[in-house]
Design an enzyme around this catalytic site. Structure first.
Site, short mmCIF file in Angstrom:
data_model
loop_
_atom_site.label_atom_id
_atom_site.label_comp_id
_atom_site.label_asym_id
_atom_site.label_seq_id
_atom_site.Cartn_x
_atom_site.Cartn_y
_atom_site.Cartn_z
N ARG A 108 18.33 1.15 -4.79
CA ARG A 108 17.96 1.98 -6.04
C ARG A 108 16.47 2.33 -5.81
NH1 ARG A 108 21.49 1.75 -11.22
NH2 ARG A 108 23.23 2.98 -10.74
N GLY A 109 15.62 1.22 -5.34
CA GLY A 109 14.17 1.36 -5.32
C GLY A 109 13.30 2.13 -4.16
N SER B 220 4.89 -8.67 0.49
CA SER B 220 3.81 -7.72 0.03
C SER B 220 2.25 -8.29 0.38
CB SER B 220 3.65 -7.63 -1.52
OG SER B 220 2.33 -7.00 -2.06
N SER B 221 1.73 -7.21 0.86
CA SER B 221 -0.02 -7.43 1.29
C SER B 221 -0.72 -8.40 0.18
CB SER B 221 -0.82 -6.24 1.69
OG SER B 221 -0.85 -5.32 0.56
N CYS B 222 -0.36 -8.40 -1.02
CA CYS B 222 -0.94 -9.24 -1.92
C CYS B 222 -0.76 -10.66 -1.58
CB CYS B 222 -0.36 -9.08 -3.49
SG CYS B 222 1.07 -9.48 -3.70
N TYR C 154 2.85 -12.59 -8.89
CA TYR C 154 3.76 -11.96 -7.79
C TYR C 154 3.47 -12.33 -6.48
CZ TYR C 154 5.95 -7.92 -5.23
OH TYR C 154 6.31 -7.10 -4.60
N LYS D 287 6.16 -13.82 -3.70
CA LYS D 287 6.34 -13.64 -2.31
C LYS D 287 6.05 -14.61 -1.18
CE LYS D 287 8.21 -9.66 -2.99
NZ LYS D 287 9.53 -9.34 -2.62
N THR E 91 1.91 -2.87 3.87
CA THR E 91 0.65 -2.56 3.17
C THR E 91 1.23 -1.79 1.68
OG1 THR E 91 -1.15 -1.67 2.99
CG2 THR E 91 0.31 -0.58 4.24
N HIS F 206 2.20 1.93 -9.57
CA HIS F 206 1.16 1.55 -8.64
C HIS F 206 0.30 2.82 -8.43
CE1 HIS F 206 3.98 -1.51 -6.76
NE2 HIS F 206 2.87 -2.11 -6.85
#
Length: 318
Positions: free
Chosen positions: A13-14, A108-110, A137, A141, A165, A180
């Protein structure tokens, strides 16, 4: 790859999951397994175990995650690390225990160091301190990535990791504080135009740069990687890492992004930058060299992607 493979998309659903499901259907995959949060609580191991035993998926795409912007990550770090660890731990371990053929885990790029050399290569993981505003977060990841790598080494599984990204697109979260940057700005500029505001404030000084990837492009990358043979995928991995970046190859300052969104929406007022608010990492630009070697590249330009996203937002807002 056979179109009748049983594919479970976690988080359908995201933003990302919905784009993946849509593209899988377009490409003719006809055995897609979907479960809502109400039907399957991914944070509960017993429920996840039961699901895998009953449905026996052959391929699993992990797009389920608790996500948010700078404010949400700073305000709810315990929720971000707990929920993401529980979701991915349950899914990855059940994939191994139930003999799932292939897994695609989305990170995630973080995950990369705050002061990483640009463009950021996969090898730079764990080479420096993380950005403090989303460290919970990021650590979650990173743990998922290391978990996939560990299972591959110990159990010879085929668990693949993609590090996209900054993402945006239809199905995004438009919450005023927890979203975001692109959906947040779309909503704020739209409301400012509707209310005839003379000015609008944007967090930070506008100098931070970001790279953006349209969700449908990431969906295409996921399916591209999913269909690769194990030998071809492993052949292109970096020596030090088990993951591959997925970027757009272009970066924009927040100032330029805000101007682009205001032009698309038609806001005529002044854009002011609130320097008392955090910028986050000043630059985060991924090296896309491995995906290029594999033969994949994105196709949606930022302006076109934002316009498509805004059209959906207007439908939701009407």
């Amino acid at each position: 790859m056979q179109k009748n493979k049983k594919i479970y998309v976690a988080g359908h659903r995201g933003l990302v999951g919905s784009a993946i499901v849509s593209l899988l259907k377009k490409k003719g995959f006809n055995k897609i397994i979907l479960k809502t949060r109400e039907q399957l609580n991914l944070k509960k191991q017993t429920e996840v175990n039961k699901f895998f035993k009953n449905y026996k998926p052959e391929i699993v795409i992990i797009a389920a995650a608790k996500v948010g912007g700078i404010y949400a990550n700073s305000k709810f770090p315990a929720s971000f690390i707990y929920e993401n660890l529980m979701i991915q731990n349950n899914l990855i371990n059940c994939c191994y225990k139930n003999g799932v053929e292939r897994v695609i885990f989305l990170g995630s790029s973080c995950i990369y160091p705050k002061y990483a050399k640009q463009p950021i290569k996969e090898d730079y993981l764990l080479n420096g301190e993380l950005e403090s505003t989303n460290i919970a977060y990021a650590v979650a990841k990173i743990s998922g990535l290391v978990m996939c790598d560990s299972y591959n080494k110990q159990y010879k599984t085929d668990f693949r990791c993609l590090m996209p990204t900054n993402l945006y697109g239809p199905g995004d979260n438009y919450h005023g504080l927890n979203s975001h940057v692109i959906p947040a700005l779309i909503k704020r500029f739209h409301n400012a135009k509707s209310n005839n505001q003379k000015s609008i404030k944007v967090w930070g000084n506008g100098e931070a740069k970001r790279e953006f990837l349209f969700s449908e492009d990431l969906a295409d990358a996921v399916i591209f990687i999913m269909k690769l043979s194990k030998s071809k995928y492993n052949k292109h991995l970096s020596i030090k890492s088990n993951h591959i970046n997925v970027g757009s190859g272009q970066e924009y300052s927040i100032k330029k992004l805000a101007k682009l969104i205001s032009d698309i929406i038609g806001f005529k007022g002044k854009i002011e930058f609130d320097k008392s608010k955090p910028n986050g990492t000043m630059r985060k630009y991924l090296s896309n060299r491995i995906m290029k070697k594999l033969g994949w590249k994105p196709s949606v330009k930022l302006q076109d992607g934002i316009l498509k996203t805004y059209e959906e937002f207007k439908r939701l807002d009407s």
